[in-house]
Enzyme design. Structure first.
Site, short mmCIF file in Angstrom:
data_model
loop_
_atom_site.label_atom_id
_atom_site.label_comp_id
_atom_site.label_asym_id
_atom_site.label_seq_id
_atom_site.Cartn_x
_atom_site.Cartn_y
_atom_site.Cartn_z
N SER A 71 0.32 2.71 1.39
CA SER A 71 0.34 1.34 0.51
C SER A 71 -0.64 1.72 -0.38
O SER A 71 -1.40 2.41 -0.34
CB SER A 71 0.10 0.11 1.26
OG SER A 71 0.84 -0.13 2.51
N1 SAH Z 1 -0.96 0.87 5.99
C1 SAH Z 1 0.11 2.00 5.82
C2 SAH Z 1 1.61 1.16 5.65
C3 SAH Z 1 2.51 2.04 5.95
S1 SAH Z 1 4.07 1.32 5.45
C4 SAH Z 1 -0.30 2.74 5.26
O1 SAH Z 1 -0.83 2.54 3.93
O2 SAH Z 1 -0.10 3.88 5.14
C5 SAH Z 1 4.53 0.24 6.84
C6 SAH Z 1 4.54 0.94 8.23
O3 SAH Z 1 5.21 -0.19 9.14
C7 SAH Z 1 5.80 1.91 8.46
O4 SAH Z 1 5.01 3.11 8.91
C8 SAH Z 1 6.83 1.56 9.12
O5 SAH Z 1 7.23 2.52 10.08
C9 SAH Z 1 5.80 0.46 9.92
N2 SAH Z 1 6.61 -0.35 10.53
C10 SAH Z 1 7.73 -1.27 10.18
N3 SAH Z 1 8.19 -2.07 11.24
C11 SAH Z 1 7.40 -1.99 12.14
C12 SAH Z 1 7.29 -2.67 13.35
N4 SAH Z 1 7.93 -3.51 13.93
N5 SAH Z 1 6.09 -2.23 14.14
C13 SAH Z 1 5.26 -1.30 13.92
N6 SAH Z 1 5.34 -0.50 12.85
C14 SAH Z 1 6.25 -0.93 12.05
#
Ligand code: SAH
Length: 224
Positions: A71
């Protein structure tokens, strides 16, 4: 591999860039000194693909593989500040992704439980957090929309992917006086919300503005 020789110089350059980056966060309304210090410490460039390291401190999301993104740091900072952490909390993070927000949270709370649904990302985040010598974080593989009752209640919950609604099980696992921050709403029109559990039965909800996140996929999210 030659990388060893380059490392000290690289680190110095990134250090300077990161100080400017933290100044920018301050100008954009991040005032909590503990939050600013955490952003000054965590090496975001080590969590992005090598070819994109030059853009690690720009306020933009970057691809991390598996169709997911790390993000944009500005929104990570706003969400972190909105959690109002003091240092003694147990925090649940849904969507570990790169592990960047996880590493930030580890510096601001006592314990962080993070859940990621994509095995390769969970494994990479675990490795990165180990390399950062973070010891108060556990990364679990699974559907974070169900939360993790075993470690509940949580003083704070952060969701880093957007579903149609804030998952009901997460509200149930929030401690009284706890804060949940995350996006929700239809794709393309998401809103960042903060929900405070005022009492066992009462939740106060406020909007922190429009936002755009990758899909939250799971039993209480979008169908994958
Ligand atoms: N805070 C992280 C955001 C990554 S994007 C960063 O800055 O790197 C959001 C993430 O949520 C992705 O890796 C995706 O695979 C995960 N995600 C989506 N649905 C999910 C769920 N139900 N449970 C766990 N992770 C999930």
């Amino acid at each position: 591999m030659g990388g060893l020789q380059q490392r000290p110089r690289e680190r110095g350059e990134h250090g300077l860039v990161r100080r400017r980056f933290v100044e920018r966060l301050r100008r954009n309304g991040i005032r909590d000194p503990r939050v600013l210090e955490a952003f000054a410490q965590v090496r975001r460039h080590e969590l992005v693909p090598e070819a994109l390291r030059g853009r690690a401190y720009a306020d933009t999301p970057l691809p991390i593989g598996e169709g997911q993104t790390i993000s944009a740091p500005g929104i990570v900072a706003a969400m972190t500040q909105a959690l109002e952490l003091r240092g003694d909390e147990t925090v649940l993070e849904v969507g570990t992704g790169s592990g960047y927000q996880t590493a930030i949270l580890s510096r601001l709370a006592a314990r962080v439980i993070s859940i990621e649904r994509v095995p390769r990302l969970a494994a990479a985040a675990r490795r990165a957090l180990d390399a950062f010598a973070v010891t108060n974080v556990v990364v679990h593989l699974g559907d974070g929309t169900q939360g993790r009752p075993a470690d509940a209640p949580y003083d704070a919950i952060v969701i880093t992917a957007g579903g149609p609604e804030i998952p009901e099980p997460l509200l149930g696992q929030l401690a009284v006086n706890g804060r949940l921050v995350g996006p929700c709403g239809p794709r393309g029109a998401q809103e960042l919300v903060r929900i405070r559990r005022v009492s066992l039965r009462r939740f106060a909800r406020e909007s922190l503005g429009a936002c755009r996140f990758v899909d939250l996929i799971g039993a209480h999210g979008w169908v994958g």
